[in-house]
Design an enzyme around this catalytic site. Structure first.
Site, PDB file in Angstrom:
ATOM      1  N   LYS A   1       0.686  -1.625  -0.048  1.00  0.00           N
ATOM      2  CA  LYS A   1       0.291  -0.061  -0.309  1.00  0.00           C
ATOM      3  C   LYS A   1       0.649   1.030  -0.238  1.00  0.00           C
ATOM      4  CE  LYS A   1      -2.903   2.614   2.118  1.00  0.00           C
ATOM      5  NZ  LYS A   1      -4.017   2.649   3.294  1.00  0.00           N
TER       6      LYS A   1
ATOM      7  N   ASN B   1      -9.800   1.738   9.844  1.00  0.00           N
ATOM      8  CA  ASN B   1      -9.048   1.747  11.000  1.00  0.00           C
ATOM      9  C   ASN B   1      -9.711   2.265  11.974  1.00  0.00           C
ATOM     10  OD1 ASN B   1      -5.611   1.633  11.250  1.00  0.00           O
ATOM     11  ND2 ASN B   1      -7.117   0.824  12.596  1.00  0.00           N
ATOM     12  N   THR B   2      -9.255   3.748  12.214  1.00  0.00           N
ATOM     13  CA  THR B   2      -9.602   3.745  13.406  1.00  0.00           C
ATOM     14  C   THR B   2     -10.639   3.416  13.579  1.00  0.00           C
ATOM     15  OG1 THR B   2      -8.683   5.811  12.757  1.00  0.00           O
ATOM     16  CG2 THR B   2      -9.876   6.521  14.393  1.00  0.00           C
TER      17      THR B   2
ATOM     18  N   GLY C   1      -7.919   9.527   9.667  1.00  0.00           N
ATOM     19  CA  GLY C   1      -8.949   9.272  10.436  1.00  0.00           C
ATOM     20  C   GLY C   1      -9.568  10.506  11.730  1.00  0.00           C
TER      21      GLY C   1
ATOM     22  N   ALA D   1      -9.953   5.645   4.384  1.00  0.00           N
ATOM     23  CA  ALA D   1      -9.566   7.083   5.040  1.00  0.00           C
ATOM     24  C   ALA D   1     -10.529   7.963   5.377  1.00  0.00           C
ATOM     25  CB  ALA D   1      -8.618   8.291   4.477  1.00  0.00           C
ATOM     26  N   GLY D   2     -11.064   7.911   6.287  1.00  0.00           N
ATOM     27  CA  GLY D   2     -11.750   8.779   6.832  1.00  0.00           C
ATOM     28  C   GLY D   2     -13.509   8.271   6.893  1.00  0.00           C
TER      29      GLY D   2
END
Length: 262
Positions: free
Chosen positions: A104, A213-214, A165, A191-192
């Site tokens: 990645k 993830n977050t 995040g 992301a986001g």
């Protein structure tokens, strides 16, 4: 429109799950391991700066001990790289240590917003593709850059929904629609995505997969949140394949009464 029930295929490898998980921010490696197990994910990203590649079993960088390479495709990521040279060096280091020759590609030198550098990302992608890596580049939702990376031989493009995040969801919908329209490789929204509904929305737009993830790692109950994202991804994909009803400017009665009254 994609045929129903088709698996996700990246670089010839088949994945049953369209949910990709990151491994950062969990309260412990055990919490990470358990959330991954219930998520159904088959690909997980690993930040190289958090992985012990020396074989010395560093207790502060032992994340790989909790990831079964028979169960997951371990996707090294170059998070923290400041330019193309550093990203290429990290990818080579991971391959030399025995990790899959997948990467990645992530280059974001700005520490405040963590937005990807398009110029350095493209330079690194060209080099890594030439060296035989399967390259999955993290990018701004830039349709022109996405097309250039496809043409350069990247296995996917991974446009952001909003900054890493931030949990803001899809703030790049219009650009994502163009990327999806022009895509010749799988598109992974990365992301986001802070809520399962964000993931479902991305899938309803036609994304091939999402990376989260977050939102899972910082949840009060990462296992339940991982399951929620799993279900949201499946629901969003099913809705996309089934065909969403078109939005209308005016009302349209579901049970017209005109003929009955006449």
């Amino acid at each position: 429109m994609s045929p129903a029930n088709q698996p996700l295929v990246i670089a010839g490898r088949i994945f049953r799950s369209r949910l990709i998980l990151g491994t950062g921010k969990f309260s412990s490696p055990e919490a990470m391991r358990d959330a991954l197990a219930v998520s159904g994910a088959e690909m997980v990203t690993v930040a190289l700066r958090r992985a012990d590649l020396t074989g010395r079993k560093d207790p502060f960088a032992n994340i790989l001990e909790y990831l079964d390479p028979e169960k997951y495709l371990l996707l090294p990521n170059t998070s923290g790289a400041m330019d193309a040279d550093e990203a290429v060096r990290l990818a080579r280091l991971a391959a030399a240590a025995g990790l899959p020759k997948w990467v990645k590609l992530e280059i974001h030198p700005d520490p405040r917003y963590l937005l990807p550098d398009p110029v350095e990302t493209f330079r690194a992608a060209e080099r890594l593709v030439q060296e035989g890596f399967v390259v999955l580049p993290y990018i701004n939702a830039d349709p022109v850059l996405a097309k250039r990376l496809q043409d350069a031989g990247c296995a996917t493009v991974m446009p952001l929904g909003s900054p890493i995040g931030s949990n803001r969801g899809l703030q790049t919908r219009d650009q994502l629609r163009i990327i999806l329209e022009q895509a010749t490789v799988p598109v992974v929204v990365d992301a986001g995505l802070g809520a399962p509904s964000h993931a479902a929305e991305a899938m309803e737009l036609g994304a091939d997969a999402v990376l989260v993830n977050t939102a899972i790692a910082v949840s009060h109950d990462p296992n339940r949140m991982a399951v929620a994202f799993k279900q949201a991804v499946e629901a969003g994909r099913a809705a996309y394949e089934a065909g969403l009803a078109a939005a209308q400017d005016t009302a349209s009665a579901t049970s017209p009464l005109t003929a009955f009254l006449d």
